[in-house]
Design a protein around this motif. Structure first.
Motif, PDB file in Angstrom:
ATOM      1  N   VAL A 222      45.339  36.173  36.718  1.00 46.45           N
ATOM      2  CA  VAL A 222      44.706  37.241  37.496  1.00 46.45           C
ATOM      3  C   VAL A 222      44.311  36.859  38.832  1.00 46.45           C
ATOM      4  O   VAL A 222      43.585  36.002  39.237  1.00 46.45           O
ATOM      5  N   GLN A 223      45.117  37.440  39.992  1.00 48.60           N
ATOM      6  CA  GLN A 223      44.703  37.039  41.499  1.00 48.60           C
ATOM      7  C   GLN A 223      44.360  38.565  42.302  1.00 48.60           C
ATOM      8  O   GLN A 223      44.364  38.317  43.429  1.00 48.60           O
ATOM      9  N   ARG A 224      44.286  39.522  41.664  1.00 48.91           N
ATOM     10  CA  ARG A 224      44.150  40.548  42.155  1.00 48.91           C
ATOM     11  C   ARG A 224      43.384  41.600  41.019  1.00 48.91           C
ATOM     12  O   ARG A 224      43.612  41.356  40.063  1.00 48.91           O
ATOM     13  N   SER A 225      42.985  42.728  41.508  1.00 50.65           N
ATOM     14  CA  SER A 225      42.328  43.660  40.698  1.00 50.65           C
ATOM     15  C   SER A 225      43.358  44.408  39.742  1.00 50.65           C
ATOM     16  O   SER A 225      44.509  44.525  40.451  1.00 50.65           O
ATOM     17  N   ARG A 226      43.202  44.615  38.506  1.00 50.83           N
ATOM     18  CA  ARG A 226      44.238  45.103  37.772  1.00 50.83           C
ATOM     19  C   ARG A 226      43.741  45.386  36.472  1.00 50.83           C
ATOM     20  O   ARG A 226      42.646  45.242  35.845  1.00 50.83           O
ATOM     21  N   ASP A 227      44.512  46.388  35.662  1.00 52.89           N
ATOM     22  CA  ASP A 227      44.430  46.765  34.246  1.00 52.89           C
ATOM     23  C   ASP A 227      45.351  45.848  33.446  1.00 52.89           C
ATOM     24  O   ASP A 227      46.566  45.956  33.698  1.00 52.89           O
ATOM     25  N   ILE A 228      44.819  45.490  32.293  1.00 49.54           N
ATOM     26  CA  ILE A 228      45.529  44.619  31.374  1.00 49.54           C
ATOM     27  C   ILE A 228      45.426  45.175  30.053  1.00 49.54           C
ATOM     28  O   ILE A 228      44.205  45.263  29.578  1.00 49.54           O
ATOM     29  N   THR A 229      46.607  45.039  29.190  1.00 55.86           N
ATOM     30  CA  THR A 229      46.328  45.430  27.802  1.00 55.86           C
ATOM     31  C   THR A 229      46.501  44.179  27.083  1.00 55.86           C
ATOM     32  O   THR A 229      47.514  43.573  27.164  1.00 55.86           O
TER      33      THR A 229
ATOM     34  N   GLY B  55      40.024  22.461  38.730  1.00 58.04           N
ATOM     35  CA  GLY B  55      39.912  21.989  37.101  1.00 58.04           C
ATOM     36  C   GLY B  55      39.428  22.893  36.235  1.00 58.04           C
ATOM     37  O   GLY B  55      38.948  22.793  35.161  1.00 58.04           O
ATOM     38  N   SER B  56      38.937  24.399  36.604  1.00 61.41           N
ATOM     39  CA  SER B  56      38.581  25.363  35.812  1.00 61.41           C
ATOM     40  C   SER B  56      39.032  26.469  35.900  1.00 61.41           C
ATOM     41  O   SER B  56      39.569  27.036  36.856  1.00 61.41           O
ATOM     42  N   ALA B  57      38.808  27.297  34.878  1.00 62.30           N
ATOM     43  CA  ALA B  57      39.254  28.716  34.872  1.00 62.30           C
ATOM     44  C   ALA B  57      38.370  29.408  33.667  1.00 62.30           C
ATOM     45  O   ALA B  57      37.510  28.869  32.980  1.00 62.30           O
ATOM     46  N   VAL B  58      38.360  30.770  34.116  1.00 58.29           N
ATOM     47  CA  VAL B  58      37.564  31.686  33.198  1.00 58.29           C
ATOM     48  C   VAL B  58      38.885  32.340  32.258  1.00 58.29           C
ATOM     49  O   VAL B  58      40.063  33.092  33.008  1.00 58.29           O
ATOM     50  N   VAL B  59      38.778  32.494  30.927  1.00 56.30           N
ATOM     51  CA  VAL B  59      39.889  33.169  30.171  1.00 56.30           C
ATOM     52  C   VAL B  59      39.385  34.217  29.303  1.00 56.30           C
ATOM     53  O   VAL B  59      38.209  34.480  28.910  1.00 56.30           O
ATOM     54  N   ILE B  60      40.104  35.376  29.447  1.00 55.12           N
ATOM     55  CA  ILE B  60      39.959  36.533  28.653  1.00 55.12           C
ATOM     56  C   ILE B  60      40.748  36.951  27.589  1.00 55.12           C
ATOM     57  O   ILE B  60      42.065  36.766  27.921  1.00 55.12           O
TER      58      ILE B  60
ATOM     59  N   LEU C  88      46.669  36.785  26.856  1.00 59.79           N
ATOM     60  CA  LEU C  88      45.669  35.904  27.679  1.00 59.79           C
ATOM     61  C   LEU C  88      45.493  36.577  29.114  1.00 59.79           C
ATOM     62  O   LEU C  88      46.722  36.780  29.807  1.00 59.79           O
ATOM     63  N   ALA C  89      44.334  36.584  29.716  1.00 60.75           N
ATOM     64  CA  ALA C  89      44.237  36.976  31.082  1.00 60.75           C
ATOM     65  C   ALA C  89      43.238  35.590  31.629  1.00 60.75           C
ATOM     66  O   ALA C  89      42.341  35.248  30.901  1.00 60.75           O
ATOM     67  N   VAL C  90      43.792  35.186  32.651  1.00 58.37           N
ATOM     68  CA  VAL C  90      43.269  34.022  33.193  1.00 58.37           C
ATOM     69  C   VAL C  90      42.952  34.024  34.767  1.00 58.37           C
ATOM     70  O   VAL C  90      43.885  34.565  35.613  1.00 58.37           O
ATOM     71  N   ILE C  91      41.549  33.706  35.028  1.00 59.46           N
ATOM     72  CA  ILE C  91      41.096  33.708  36.187  1.00 59.46           C
ATOM     73  C   ILE C  91      40.780  32.231  36.672  1.00 59.46           C
ATOM     74  O   ILE C  91      40.073  31.693  36.092  1.00 59.46           O
ATOM     75  N   ARG C  92      41.644  31.664  37.692  1.00 58.76           N
ATOM     76  CA  ARG C  92      41.390  30.412  37.870  1.00 58.76           C
ATOM     77  C   ARG C  92      40.080  30.351  38.906  1.00 58.76           C
ATOM     78  O   ARG C  92      40.090  31.004  39.857  1.00 58.76           O
ATOM     79  N   THR C  93      39.290  29.428  38.667  1.00 54.38           N
ATOM     80  CA  THR C  93      37.808  29.326  39.451  1.00 54.38           C
ATOM     81  C   THR C  93      37.792  27.950  40.295  1.00 54.38           C
ATOM     82  O   THR C  93      36.811  27.846  40.978  1.00 54.38           O
TER      83      THR C  93
END
Length: 404
Positions: A273-280, A306-311, A298-303
């Motif tokens: 995820v690098q921009r706003s979006r809808d994901i199924t 060495g870190s990320a938030v996973v959905i 999986l949806a992943v936001i790199r923070t």
């Protein structure tokens, strides 16, 4: 074909330094490139690093069928009450089925149990088995086990070795069950033995214990928190949400990040995820029908570097069929945090409530997932997650807004 003599095994084992699963150092870090994608954290030097940029070849990767031998060890001070066949049934076919579901059919664990007990040379209480085992006594135990098993086992055939002790022998402590890595591999039958799973479980054993220990064989970390004084909650990092946190969890399927690391998911099932979006999102534990697509898991936001938030979505299906709650789970992953130090931490989106006190291993996180219609702003990620709805097939529609 003649097999190498036992002499080579004993010679190598004599200088054995056995290291517990929390001490083997992973290989050098390699930056995430190519197929891994921009949200794949690189592997670091910490033990069981959760980098997914490349695979540590010191471990077998479970992206195909692997064979495991089960060796049953008795002791001079006790005649076994149970047969090897009865102890095999404690773990199989359940463990094989657990991995088949978790891997979406990509991995099969094939057990090859011996049919008889093999007696160790020393009494069970001599070895001093316990959770924090004396290294010298543990080394002798492992040396003796390989020595007595070698005439009956061709170790070159197996990627995994389970050493199963007589559960009722007086010196056996079920808390000592763990993976032991070798500082210097043992050599038997022309192959290196880099690690073994020492099983000291009672009959019947802890639920899913072999799935947890086998996860270590595949370079997965402990996700529990061991209090320094041995008291208090062990499950504050991930609660019920991964068997590497607790084998007793209500939703014990592997987290999606683990599945990505193991090769059961690839970039086609992971959205960076690098921009706003809808994901199924399909539920992480849902096993697709034969021939069907795995779908986005999986949806992943790199923070950070060495870190990320996973959905990911968790539903009452597959290995998660006993889950306390369903919804969209959020968690943080750090690739420089070692096994047991909290490399994964589930985000509690309902910090003022809990659920399933009578069943959950850690009730404050049992209701961590977001439900339909709920929104959560992720601290430090500059992102907001909303569960917009569910599809007729049961997938979860997630709206992710970045830059918040």
């Amino acid at each position: 074909m003649a097999r190498p003599s036992l002499r080579g095994v004993v010679a190598a084992a004599t200088s054995l330094l056995a290291l517990a699963a929390t001490s083997l150092v992973a290989g050098p870090a390699v930056a995430a490139t190519g197929e891994a994608g921009p949200c794949a954290l690189p592997r670091t030097e910490v033990h069981h690093s959760l980098g997914v940029g490349d695979w540590n070849d010191a471990y077998p990767r479970p992206d195909h069928s692997l064979d495991a031998v089960m060796v049953f060890l008795s002791f001079p001070d006790h005649h076994p009450t149970y047969t090897p066949k009865e102890l095999v049934a404690d773990h199989f076919p359940a463990t094989t089925q657990f991995f088949q579901r978790a891997s979406y059919g990509k991995f099969t664990l094939r057990p090859h149990p011996l049919r008889q007990w093999i007696q160790m040379p020393k009494a069970s209480d001599w070895y001093g088995m316990q959770r924090d085992w004396n290294n010298e006594r543990r080394s002798v135990y492992l040396r003796d086990a390989i020595a007595v098993a070698d005439p009956k086992v061709d170790f070159s055939r197996f990627a995994i070795v389970y050493l199963v002790a007589d559960p009722d022998a007086p010196g056996v402590d079920s808390d000592a069950t763990k993976v032991v890595n070798f500082d210097q591999p043992l050599h038997a039958d022309g192959t290196d033995i880099r690690r073994v799973v020492t099983v000291f479980e009672q009959h019947p054993p802890d639920h899913n214990v072999l799935a947890h220990e086998t996860g270590h064989v595949f370079d997965l970390p402990d996700l529990y928190h061991r209090p320094s004084d041995g008291k208090g909650d062990w499950d504050t990092y991930v609660g019920d949400w991964d068997v590497m946190g607790s084998q007793f969890g209500l939703a014990p399927d592997f987290l999606g990040w683990h599945k990505w690391k193991l090769g059961w998911l690839d970039r086609r099932q992971v959205v960076c995820v690098q921009r706003s979006r809808d994901i199924t999102l399909e539920s992480i534990a849902a096993v697709p029908a034969p021939g069907a697509s795995i779908g986005t898991r999986l949806a992943v936001i790199r923070t950070g570097e060495g870190s990320a938030v996973v959905i990911e979505a968790r539903s009452a299906t597959g290995n998660d069929r006993t889950t306390c709650t369903e919804g969209v789970l959020l968690y943080r992953v750090r690739n420089e945090t070692p096994s047991g130090g909290g490399p994964v931490q589930v985000i509690d989106t309902h910090p003022r409530t809990d659920a399933c006190w009578d069943l959950s291993v850690y009730a404050p996180l049992a209701d961590a997932p977001l439900g339909v219609g709920e929104t959560y702003s992720i601290p430090g990620a500059h992102a907001r997650v909303e569960v917009a709805g569910r599809t007729p097939s049961g997938a979860w529609t997630v709206r992710i807004t970045t830059g918040t």
